[in-house]
Design a protein around this motif. Structure first.
Motif, PDB file in Angstrom:
ATOM      1  N   SER A 188       0.827  -1.198   0.000  1.00  8.18           N
ATOM      2  CA  SER A 188       0.000   0.000   0.000  1.00  8.18           C
ATOM      3  C   SER A 188       0.867   1.256   0.000  1.00  8.18           C
ATOM      4  O   SER A 188       1.938   1.278   0.591  1.00  8.18           O
ATOM      5  CB  SER A 188      -0.890   0.035   1.247  1.00  8.18           C
ATOM      6  OG  SER A 188      -1.712  -1.109   1.293  1.00  8.18           O
ATOM      7  N   TRP A 193       0.845   5.380   1.041  1.00  8.12           N
ATOM      8  CA  TRP A 193       0.139   6.294   1.937  1.00  8.12           C
ATOM      9  C   TRP A 193       0.697   7.686   1.753  1.00  8.12           C
ATOM     10  O   TRP A 193       1.899   7.874   1.599  1.00  8.12           O
ATOM     11  CB  TRP A 193       0.316   5.873   3.393  1.00  8.12           C
ATOM     12  CG  TRP A 193      -0.407   6.772   4.356  1.00  8.12           C
ATOM     13  CD1 TRP A 193      -1.682   6.591   4.818  1.00  8.12           C
ATOM     14  CD2 TRP A 193       0.063   7.975   4.970  1.00  8.12           C
ATOM     15  NE1 TRP A 193      -2.020   7.613   5.682  1.00  8.12           N
ATOM     16  CE2 TRP A 193      -0.962   8.484   5.778  1.00  8.12           C
ATOM     17  CE3 TRP A 193       1.255   8.692   4.901  1.00  8.12           C
ATOM     18  CZ2 TRP A 193      -0.827   9.654   6.520  1.00  8.12           C
ATOM     19  CZ3 TRP A 193       1.383   9.867   5.630  1.00  8.12           C
ATOM     20  CH2 TRP A 193       0.349  10.327   6.435  1.00  8.12           C
ATOM     21  N   GLU A 194      -0.198   8.658   1.759  1.00  5.43           N
ATOM     22  CA  GLU A 194       0.207  10.056   1.801  1.00  5.43           C
ATOM     23  C   GLU A 194      -0.833  10.809   2.604  1.00  5.43           C
ATOM     24  O   GLU A 194      -1.967  10.343   2.761  1.00  5.43           O
ATOM     25  CB  GLU A 194       0.378  10.641   0.399  1.00  5.43           C
ATOM     26  CG  GLU A 194      -0.884  10.594  -0.449  1.00  5.43           C
ATOM     27  CD  GLU A 194      -0.649  11.043  -1.879  1.00  5.43           C
ATOM     28  OE1 GLU A 194       0.408  10.707  -2.451  1.00  5.43           O
ATOM     29  OE2 GLU A 194      -1.524  11.730  -2.423  1.00  5.43           O
ATOM     30  N   ARG A 238      -4.597   9.652   2.236  1.00  6.12           N
ATOM     31  CA  ARG A 238      -4.872   9.004   0.961  1.00  6.12           C
ATOM     32  C   ARG A 238      -4.085   7.697   0.935  1.00  6.12           C
ATOM     33  O   ARG A 238      -2.875   7.692   1.174  1.00  6.12           O
ATOM     34  CB  ARG A 238      -4.486   9.925  -0.191  1.00  6.12           C
ATOM     35  CG  ARG A 238      -5.370  11.179  -0.224  1.00  6.12           C
ATOM     36  CD  ARG A 238      -4.854  12.253  -1.164  1.00  6.12           C
ATOM     37  NE  ARG A 238      -3.548  12.788  -0.819  1.00  6.12           N
ATOM     38  CZ  ARG A 238      -3.315  13.691   0.148  1.00  6.12           C
ATOM     39  NH1 ARG A 238      -4.301  14.140   0.888  1.00  6.12           N
ATOM     40  NH2 ARG A 238      -2.094  14.141   0.371  1.00  6.12           N
ATOM     41  N   VAL A 239      -4.780   6.605   0.657  1.00  8.33           N
ATOM     42  CA  VAL A 239      -4.163   5.279   0.661  1.00  8.33           C
ATOM     43  C   VAL A 239      -4.464   4.588  -0.658  1.00  8.33           C
ATOM     44  O   VAL A 239      -5.606   4.594  -1.124  1.00  8.33           O
ATOM     45  CB  VAL A 239      -4.694   4.417   1.835  1.00  8.33           C
ATOM     46  CG1 VAL A 239      -4.129   3.009   1.773  1.00  8.33           C
ATOM     47  CG2 VAL A 239      -4.372   5.065   3.164  1.00  8.33           C
ATOM     48  N   GLN A 240      -3.423   3.995  -1.232  1.00 12.89           N
ATOM     49  CA  GLN A 240      -3.602   3.178  -2.419  1.00 12.89           C
ATOM     50  C   GLN A 240      -3.406   1.729  -2.026  1.00 12.89           C
ATOM     51  O   GLN A 240      -2.394   1.368  -1.412  1.00 12.89           O
ATOM     52  CB  GLN A 240      -2.601   3.533  -3.516  1.00 12.89           C
ATOM     53  CG  GLN A 240      -2.813   2.670  -4.750  1.00 12.89           C
ATOM     54  CD  GLN A 240      -1.633   2.689  -5.680  1.00 12.89           C
ATOM     55  OE1 GLN A 240      -0.484   2.721  -5.247  1.00 12.89           O
ATOM     56  NE2 GLN A 240      -1.904   2.657  -6.969  1.00 12.89           N
ATOM     57  N   HIS A 241      -4.395   0.920  -2.348  1.00 12.11           N
ATOM     58  CA  HIS A 241      -4.307  -0.517  -2.093  1.00 12.11           C
ATOM     59  C   HIS A 241      -4.978  -1.216  -3.263  1.00 12.11           C
ATOM     60  O   HIS A 241      -6.078  -0.841  -3.670  1.00 12.11           O
ATOM     61  CB  HIS A 241      -4.987  -0.882  -0.769  1.00 12.11           C
ATOM     62  CG  HIS A 241      -4.768  -2.291  -0.353  1.00 12.11           C
ATOM     63  ND1 HIS A 241      -3.554  -2.758   0.098  1.00 12.11           N
ATOM     64  CD2 HIS A 241      -5.588  -3.361  -0.358  1.00 12.11           C
ATOM     65  CE1 HIS A 241      -3.654  -4.041   0.376  1.00 12.11           C
ATOM     66  NE2 HIS A 241      -4.873  -4.428   0.104  1.00 12.11           N
ATOM     67  N   HIS A 270      -6.259   1.026  -6.153  1.00 12.84           N
ATOM     68  CA  HIS A 270      -7.365   1.968  -5.933  1.00 12.84           C
ATOM     69  C   HIS A 270      -6.990   2.944  -4.828  1.00 12.84           C
ATOM     70  O   HIS A 270      -6.516   2.539  -3.771  1.00 12.84           O
ATOM     71  CB  HIS A 270      -8.640   1.204  -5.563  1.00 12.84           C
ATOM     72  CG  HIS A 270      -9.816   2.070  -5.283  1.00 12.84           C
ATOM     73  ND1 HIS A 270     -10.458   2.780  -6.264  1.00 12.84           N
ATOM     74  CD2 HIS A 270     -10.452   2.374  -4.125  1.00 12.84           C
ATOM     75  CE1 HIS A 270     -11.453   3.472  -5.716  1.00 12.84           C
ATOM     76  NE2 HIS A 270     -11.460   3.240  -4.421  1.00 12.84           N
ATOM     77  N   TRP A 271      -7.200   4.235  -5.078  1.00 11.96           N
ATOM     78  CA  TRP A 271      -6.921   5.270  -4.075  1.00 11.96           C
ATOM     79  C   TRP A 271      -8.184   5.626  -3.318  1.00 11.96           C
ATOM     80  O   TRP A 271      -9.253   5.781  -3.925  1.00 11.96           O
ATOM     81  CB  TRP A 271      -6.388   6.540  -4.742  1.00 11.96           C
ATOM     82  CG  TRP A 271      -4.941   6.463  -5.103  1.00 11.96           C
ATOM     83  CD1 TRP A 271      -4.425   6.084  -6.308  1.00 11.96           C
ATOM     84  CD2 TRP A 271      -3.828   6.749  -4.261  1.00 11.96           C
ATOM     85  NE1 TRP A 271      -3.050   6.122  -6.266  1.00 11.96           N
ATOM     86  CE2 TRP A 271      -2.661   6.536  -5.016  1.00 11.96           C
ATOM     87  CE3 TRP A 271      -3.708   7.167  -2.939  1.00 11.96           C
ATOM     88  CZ2 TRP A 271      -1.387   6.723  -4.492  1.00 11.96           C
ATOM     89  CZ3 TRP A 271      -2.437   7.364  -2.425  1.00 11.96           C
ATOM     90  CH2 TRP A 271      -1.293   7.133  -3.191  1.00 11.96           C
ATOM     91  N   ASN A 272      -8.086   5.753  -2.010  1.00  9.60           N
ATOM     92  CA  ASN A 272      -9.164   6.234  -1.148  1.00  9.60           C
ATOM     93  C   ASN A 272      -8.652   7.447  -0.387  1.00  9.60           C
ATOM     94  O   ASN A 272      -7.509   7.460   0.057  1.00  9.60           O
ATOM     95  CB  ASN A 272      -9.592   5.178  -0.124  1.00  9.60           C
ATOM     96  CG  ASN A 272     -10.350   4.039  -0.737  1.00  9.60           C
ATOM     97  OD1 ASN A 272     -11.151   4.223  -1.637  1.00  9.60           O
ATOM     98  ND2 ASN A 272     -10.097   2.843  -0.259  1.00  9.60           N
ATOM     99  N   ALA A 273      -9.514   8.436  -0.225  1.00 10.10           N
ATOM    100  CA  ALA A 273      -9.170   9.608   0.590  1.00 10.10           C
ATOM    101  C   ALA A 273     -10.145   9.677   1.755  1.00 10.10           C
ATOM    102  O   ALA A 273     -11.358   9.511   1.571  1.00 10.10           O
ATOM    103  CB  ALA A 273      -9.256  10.885  -0.239  1.00 10.10           C
TER     104      ALA A 273
END
Length: 155
Positions: free
Chosen positions: A86, A88-89, A109-112, A115-118
């Motif tokens: 993952s 993370w920012e 904001r996490v990419q896993h 897919h990015w989720n904020a």
């Protein structure tokens, strides 16, 4: 009402000291290791996460965004497995310190799995009198359906 300003966490950290700075630096420590893990830096070792033990009490407890409870050993095991998969920012919003409690607000904001989720997050850090983290509560605010509990959260 206090304005919520989004800014770079590293830049914001320079304005703070005391426990507020410790809370920000706790997140910066994790960010550095996550970046190293996901980039597969050749000298990265999952054992680097053991450095978190220097920042917390022996009876540390984290209650996460799905009400999961983790000890420091469980949290380190989770981060060792999750970090390489993952990104993370985060952006700094604000921090408040009173007595031994720090409240830190971020946009994360996490990419896993591509897919990015904020999410908006509020983390409450409780320190002992020696300045070690003994309890952490994590709260998230997300668009419905954007954050799902996955297998990576099982502890």
């Amino acid at each position: 009402m206090v304005a919520k300003v989004f800014e770079n966490i590293d830049e914001a950290a320079e304005r703070y000291s005391g426990l507020a700075r410790k809370a920000i630096d706790y997140g910066r420590f994790q960010k550095r290791l996550m970046d190293r893990a996901v980039a597969q830096v050749p000298d990265y070792s999952p054992d680097e996460w053991l450095g978190l033990k220097d920042l917390v009490t022996d009876d540390f407890e984290r209650i996460g965004n799905f009400k999961e409870v983790m000890t420091i050993d469980q949290m380190i095991a989770f981060l060792q497995a999750w970090a390489p998969t993952s990104a993370w920012e985060g952006s700094f919003k604000r921090v408040t310190e009173h007595d031994n409690v720090v409240i830190l607000e971020l946009e994360e904001r996490v990419q896993h799995d591509g897919h990015w989720n904020a999410v908006n997050s509020v983390s409450i850090y409780e320190y002992n009198d020696e300045g070690k983290l003994r309890h952490l509560d994590v709260y998230l605010q997300a668009v419905p359906g954007d954050v799902e509990k996955g297998e990576s959260y099982d502890v």
